[in-house]
Design a protein around this motif. Structure first.
Motif, PDB file in Angstrom:
ATOM      1  N   CYS A  50       0.852  -1.177   0.000  1.00 50.91           N
ATOM      2  CA  CYS A  50       0.000   0.000   0.000  1.00 50.91           C
ATOM      3  C   CYS A  50       0.890   1.230   0.000  1.00 50.91           C
ATOM      4  CB  CYS A  50      -0.879  -0.037   1.255  1.00 50.91           C
ATOM      5  SG  CYS A  50      -1.878   1.418   1.508  1.00 50.91           S
ATOM      6  N   ASN A  51       0.644   2.139  -0.935  1.00 55.07           N
ATOM      7  CA  ASN A  51       1.386   3.393  -1.008  1.00 55.07           C
ATOM      8  C   ASN A  51       0.394   4.539  -0.898  1.00 55.07           C
ATOM      9  OD1 ASN A  51       4.054   2.276  -1.624  1.00 55.07           O
ATOM     10  ND2 ASN A  51       3.059   1.598  -3.503  1.00 55.07           N
ATOM     11  N   ILE A  52       0.639   5.427   0.041  1.00 56.55           N
ATOM     12  CA  ILE A  52      -0.266   6.546   0.272  1.00 56.55           C
ATOM     13  C   ILE A  52       0.526   7.849   0.176  1.00 56.55           C
ATOM     14  CG2 ILE A  52      -1.842   7.648   1.906  1.00 56.55           C
ATOM     15  CD1 ILE A  52      -2.302   4.865   3.122  1.00 56.55           C
ATOM     16  N   TYR A  53      -0.027   8.791  -0.574  1.00 55.95           N
ATOM     17  CA  TYR A  53       0.571  10.108  -0.725  1.00 55.95           C
ATOM     18  C   TYR A  53      -0.476  11.146  -0.345  1.00 55.95           C
ATOM     19  CZ  TYR A  53       3.698   7.235  -3.444  1.00 55.95           C
ATOM     20  OH  TYR A  53       4.560   6.236  -3.839  1.00 55.95           O
ATOM     21  N   THR A  54      -0.046  12.205   0.334  1.00 58.81           N
ATOM     22  CA  THR A  54      -0.979  13.240   0.757  1.00 58.81           C
ATOM     23  C   THR A  54      -0.300  14.599   0.823  1.00 58.81           C
ATOM     24  OG1 THR A  54      -2.584  13.868   2.460  1.00 58.81           O
ATOM     25  CG2 THR A  54      -0.538  12.869   3.232  1.00 58.81           C
ATOM     26  N   ASP A  55      -1.127  15.639   0.728  1.00 60.59           N
ATOM     27  CA  ASP A  55      -0.630  16.987   0.948  1.00 60.59           C
ATOM     28  C   ASP A  55      -1.054  17.500   2.330  1.00 60.59           C
ATOM     29  OD1 ASP A  55      -3.326  17.503   0.602  1.00 60.59           O
ATOM     30  OD2 ASP A  55      -3.079  18.818  -1.120  1.00 60.59           O
ATOM     31  N   ILE A 115      -9.772   4.563   4.447  1.00 62.59           N
ATOM     32  CA  ILE A 115     -10.290   3.196   4.320  1.00 62.59           C
ATOM     33  C   ILE A 115     -11.690   3.213   3.710  1.00 62.59           C
ATOM     34  CG2 ILE A 115     -10.940   1.106   5.579  1.00 62.59           C
ATOM     35  CD1 ILE A 115      -8.630   1.828   7.566  1.00 62.59           C
ATOM     36  N   SER A 116     -12.501   4.208   4.068  1.00 62.96           N
ATOM     37  CA  SER A 116     -13.831   4.339   3.456  1.00 62.96           C
ATOM     38  C   SER A 116     -13.720   4.618   1.959  1.00 62.96           C
ATOM     39  CB  SER A 116     -14.618   5.464   4.134  1.00 62.96           C
ATOM     40  OG  SER A 116     -14.892   5.148   5.470  1.00 62.96           O
ATOM     41  N   GLU A 155     -14.306  -7.332   5.123  1.00 67.20           N
ATOM     42  CA  GLU A 155     -13.004  -7.262   5.791  1.00 67.20           C
ATOM     43  C   GLU A 155     -12.464  -5.833   5.788  1.00 67.20           C
ATOM     44  OE1 GLU A 155      -8.627  -9.360   5.937  1.00 67.20           O
ATOM     45  OE2 GLU A 155     -10.342 -10.448   5.140  1.00 67.20           O
ATOM     46  N   ILE A 156     -12.572  -5.142   4.656  1.00 69.10           N
ATOM     47  CA  ILE A 156     -12.108  -3.758   4.586  1.00 69.10           C
ATOM     48  C   ILE A 156     -12.956  -2.881   5.509  1.00 69.10           C
ATOM     49  CG2 ILE A 156     -11.724  -1.766   3.089  1.00 69.10           C
ATOM     50  CD1 ILE A 156      -9.805  -4.116   2.525  1.00 69.10           C
ATOM     51  N   LEU A 172      -2.900  -1.438   8.789  1.00 72.08           N
ATOM     52  CA  LEU A 172      -4.213  -2.084   8.822  1.00 72.08           C
ATOM     53  C   LEU A 172      -4.504  -2.850   7.534  1.00 72.08           C
ATOM     54  CD1 LEU A 172      -6.390   0.718  10.463  1.00 72.08           C
ATOM     55  CD2 LEU A 172      -5.904  -1.531  11.449  1.00 72.08           C
ATOM     56  N   LEU A 173      -4.115  -2.289   6.397  1.00 69.67           N
ATOM     57  CA  LEU A 173      -4.446  -2.905   5.113  1.00 69.67           C
ATOM     58  C   LEU A 173      -3.538  -4.066   4.729  1.00 69.67           C
ATOM     59  CD1 LEU A 173      -5.261   0.221   2.946  1.00 69.67           C
ATOM     60  CD2 LEU A 173      -6.853  -1.555   3.665  1.00 69.67           C
ATOM     61  N   HIS A 174      -2.317  -4.082   5.227  1.00 68.40           N
ATOM     62  CA  HIS A 174      -1.375  -5.124   4.820  1.00 68.40           C
ATOM     63  C   HIS A 174      -1.950  -6.520   5.099  1.00 68.40           C
ATOM     64  CE1 HIS A 174       2.401  -6.827   3.632  1.00 68.40           C
ATOM     65  NE2 HIS A 174       2.322  -7.632   4.662  1.00 68.40           N
ATOM     66  N   GLY A 175      -2.087  -7.310   4.047  1.00 67.54           N
ATOM     67  CA  GLY A 175      -2.592  -8.671   4.163  1.00 67.54           C
ATOM     68  C   GLY A 175      -4.100  -8.793   4.170  1.00 67.54           C
TER      69      GLY A 175
END
Length: 93
Positions: A41-46, A86-87, A69-70, A59-62
């Motif tokens: 999972c890669n997340i980018y934000t400003d 996540i939503s 489940e999500i 939380l998301l790994h696996g």
């Protein structure tokens, strides 16, 4: 009852990308899946606050690519930004 593997079979690797603007900032999420589970999972934000990134990645790994489940991960997230991200993912799967 049939097993998860029997119902869904084997799936190839694939990825999913989504982006959304929230009141706290814009976030872009890239998920890589293997065998119907989140491999990376890669997340980018400003956003000025980025501590939610590590929480969401953890939380998301696996996690399996299943709405239930999500959705269950939303309740486990302690930061509101994590719940928003996540939503967002839940809305595109």
């Amino acid at each position: 009852n049939a097993s998860y593997g029997f119902i869904f079979g084997e799936n190839p690797r694939f990825s999913l990308e989504c982006e959304e603007r929230f009141p706290w900032g814009t976030v872009s999420v890239g998920l890589n899946f293997e065998a119907n589970a989140v491999k990376s999972c890669n997340i980018y934000t400003d956003s000025l606050s980025d501590e939610f990134i590590a929480e969401v990645e953890c939380l998301l790994h696996g996690a399996r690519l299943e709405k239930t489940e999500i959705a269950s991960l939303i309740a486990r997230a302690r930061l509101p930004e994590s719940r928003d991200v996540i939503s967002l993912i839940l809305g595109v799967i």
